[in-house]
Design a protein around this motif. Structure first.
Motif, PDB file in Angstrom:
ATOM      1  N   GLU A 162       0.504 111.092 -18.438  1.00  0.00           N
ATOM      2  CA  GLU A 162       1.173 110.652 -17.477  1.00  0.00           C
ATOM      3  C   GLU A 162      -0.294 110.189 -16.179  1.00  0.00           C
ATOM      4  O   GLU A 162      -0.561 109.417 -16.073  1.00  0.00           O
ATOM      5  CB  GLU A 162       2.125 111.032 -16.505  1.00  0.00           C
ATOM      6  N   ALA A 163      -1.047 111.280 -16.364  1.00  0.00           N
ATOM      7  CA  ALA A 163      -2.163 111.229 -16.054  1.00  0.00           C
ATOM      8  C   ALA A 163      -3.582 110.309 -16.559  1.00  0.00           C
ATOM      9  O   ALA A 163      -4.810 110.537 -16.744  1.00  0.00           O
ATOM     10  CB  ALA A 163      -3.269 112.408 -15.439  1.00  0.00           C
ATOM     11  N   ALA A 164      -3.000 109.447 -17.734  1.00  0.00           N
ATOM     12  CA  ALA A 164      -3.937 109.280 -19.069  1.00  0.00           C
ATOM     13  C   ALA A 164      -4.985 108.617 -18.111  1.00  0.00           C
ATOM     14  O   ALA A 164      -4.463 107.622 -17.408  1.00  0.00           O
ATOM     15  CB  ALA A 164      -3.782 108.593 -19.726  1.00  0.00           C
ATOM     16  N   ALA A 165      -6.160 108.279 -18.548  1.00  0.00           N
ATOM     17  CA  ALA A 165      -7.766 107.183 -17.529  1.00  0.00           C
ATOM     18  C   ALA A 165      -7.941 107.736 -16.444  1.00  0.00           C
ATOM     19  O   ALA A 165      -8.577 106.525 -15.628  1.00  0.00           O
ATOM     20  CB  ALA A 165      -7.324 106.513 -17.947  1.00  0.00           C
ATOM     21  N   THR A 166      -7.505 108.473 -15.821  1.00  0.00           N
ATOM     22  CA  THR A 166      -7.563 109.018 -14.629  1.00  0.00           C
ATOM     23  C   THR A 166      -8.645 109.939 -14.331  1.00  0.00           C
ATOM     24  O   THR A 166      -8.314 110.826 -14.810  1.00  0.00           O
ATOM     25  CB  THR A 166      -6.382 109.338 -13.987  1.00  0.00           C
TER      26      THR A 166
ATOM     27  N   GLN B 113       4.392 121.420 -21.042  1.00  0.00           N
ATOM     28  CA  GLN B 113       4.130 120.590 -19.837  1.00  0.00           C
ATOM     29  C   GLN B 113       2.599 120.321 -19.560  1.00  0.00           C
ATOM     30  O   GLN B 113       2.335 119.014 -18.872  1.00  0.00           O
ATOM     31  CB  GLN B 113       3.944 122.138 -19.192  1.00  0.00           C
ATOM     32  N   ILE B 114       1.454 120.852 -19.939  1.00  0.00           N
ATOM     33  CA  ILE B 114      -0.141 120.335 -19.801  1.00  0.00           C
ATOM     34  C   ILE B 114      -0.001 118.952 -20.537  1.00  0.00           C
ATOM     35  O   ILE B 114      -0.479 117.637 -20.366  1.00  0.00           O
ATOM     36  CB  ILE B 114      -1.075 121.238 -20.377  1.00  0.00           C
ATOM     37  N   ASP B 115       0.591 118.623 -21.359  1.00  0.00           N
ATOM     38  CA  ASP B 115       0.318 117.897 -22.518  1.00  0.00           C
ATOM     39  C   ASP B 115       0.900 116.260 -21.810  1.00  0.00           C
ATOM     40  O   ASP B 115       0.296 114.809 -21.693  1.00  0.00           O
ATOM     41  CB  ASP B 115       0.808 117.404 -23.889  1.00  0.00           C
TER      42      ASP B 115
ATOM     43  N   GLN C 251      -7.438 113.631 -12.904  1.00  0.00           N
ATOM     44  CA  GLN C 251      -7.013 113.865 -13.118  1.00  0.00           C
ATOM     45  C   GLN C 251      -6.419 114.699 -14.299  1.00  0.00           C
ATOM     46  O   GLN C 251      -6.024 116.486 -15.028  1.00  0.00           O
ATOM     47  CB  GLN C 251      -5.613 114.393 -12.077  1.00  0.00           C
ATOM     48  N   GLN C 252      -7.025 113.586 -15.461  1.00  0.00           N
ATOM     49  CA  GLN C 252      -6.496 114.566 -17.061  1.00  0.00           C
ATOM     50  C   GLN C 252      -7.217 115.631 -17.231  1.00  0.00           C
ATOM     51  O   GLN C 252      -7.337 115.699 -17.991  1.00  0.00           O
ATOM     52  CB  GLN C 252      -7.146 113.002 -17.500  1.00  0.00           C
TER      53      GLN C 252
END
Length: 289
Positions: free
Chosen positions: A255-259, A248-250, A261-262
């Motif tokens: 989905e939050a790559a390069a933000t 779930q974390i992966d 929140q990642q």
């Protein structure tokens, strides 16, 4: 010669006895007249009084005649006035056994009111405070001044919904048509319908717990079976978020790559908890049977 003298003596004695008897009967006073008072000539015999205190037997006198008091007349206007006064005193409200009501209004919720670490519960993926509308319903029984029942509520906010369901006990003070009350409640609370910029986080995060509620309000009975009122309540929320799995974390990281929140996604791996609160102001409509 001797026989004649004896016969004459007996005749004289009989005449004397008859004369004394007649004299005694004429001299006896009438009943109820004072001794020695002579009855007037030609007067009719005196009639005796049915109640005479002097008539005693063994020292006890007969009781005086009983008289019943006459009832006071009551006019129709007095009767109607008394009925109106009685209705005003109890406002026409009879014994109430079953109640149910619905409510709606405004609610403010803070999921981490008493927590210093604001990222422990949602890690910033979901807002931890919100303002919105709330709807609720309750039903139960009433025993004089006390009520016992169940209540459910749903709060509608931008990022999630707050659900609560539990029991409720209340103290009511009937004052004519007014019914001020204080209530205590306890039960289950949970969040659902999450919305987040990261869909994986919205699908994976689950927050649930318990609540304790204190509320007070005032109801106005428009009729014996229908009331309207206002209510204010405050809740203490003890909430828990289960930790997320690595998969779930992966997904959230992808989905939050390069933000920013990642990097916070790893915070969701551990279980989170918080103590929050909610304040609600609602209008109430109720039925009573």
């Amino acid at each position: 010669m001797i026989a004649r003298r004896a016969l004459c003596l007996l005749t004289v004695l009989a005449s004397a006895a008859a004369a004394s008897t007649a004299a005694a009967q004429q001299g006896q006073p009438a009943l109820g007249a004072s001794p020695g008072a002579a009855a007037p000539a030609g007067a009719a015999p005196a009639q005796t009084n049915p109640y005479d205190p002097s008539m005693q037997a063994g020292g006890l006198a007969p009781p005086p005649p009983m008289t019943m008091p006459e009832p006071e007349p009551v006019s129709p206007d007095d009767t109607e006035r008394r009925l109106d006064d009685a209705k005003k005193e109890d406002s026409g409200r009879g014994l109430e056994l079953i109640w149910l009501n619905v409510e709606g209004g405004y609610e403010n919720v803070g999921l981490q009111t008493f927590n210093i670490d604001e990222e422990e519960l949602t890690a910033g993926f979901i807002s931890s405070s919100a303002n919105g509308g709330v709807l609720g319903a309750g039903a139960g029984v009433r025993l004089l001044y006390f009520t016992l029942g169940a209540r459910g509520r749903v709060g509608f906010f931008d990022d999630w919904q707050l659900f609560s369901l539990g029991g409720e006990v209340g103290l009511h003070l009937p004052l004519g048509r007014l019914d001020p009350h204080v209530d205590l409640g306890f039960g289950y609370a949970g969040l659902g319908s999450f919305k987040s910029a990261v869909s994986g986080a919205a699908d994976a995060i689950a927050i649930r717990g318990v609540y304790g509620r204190i509320s007070g309000g005032l109801d106005l009975y428009l009729s014996p079976v229908f009331s309207i009122g206002a209510n204010a309540s405050w809740e203490l929320l003890a909430l828990t978020r289960p930790g997320l799995s690595t998969a779930q974390i992966d997904r959230i990281k992808g989905e939050a790559a390069a933000t920013p929140q990642q990097a916070k996604a790893d915070l969701l791996a551990a279980e989170g908890s918080s103590v929050g609160s909610a304040l609600a102001l609602t209008a109430v409509a109720g039925l009573h049977f």
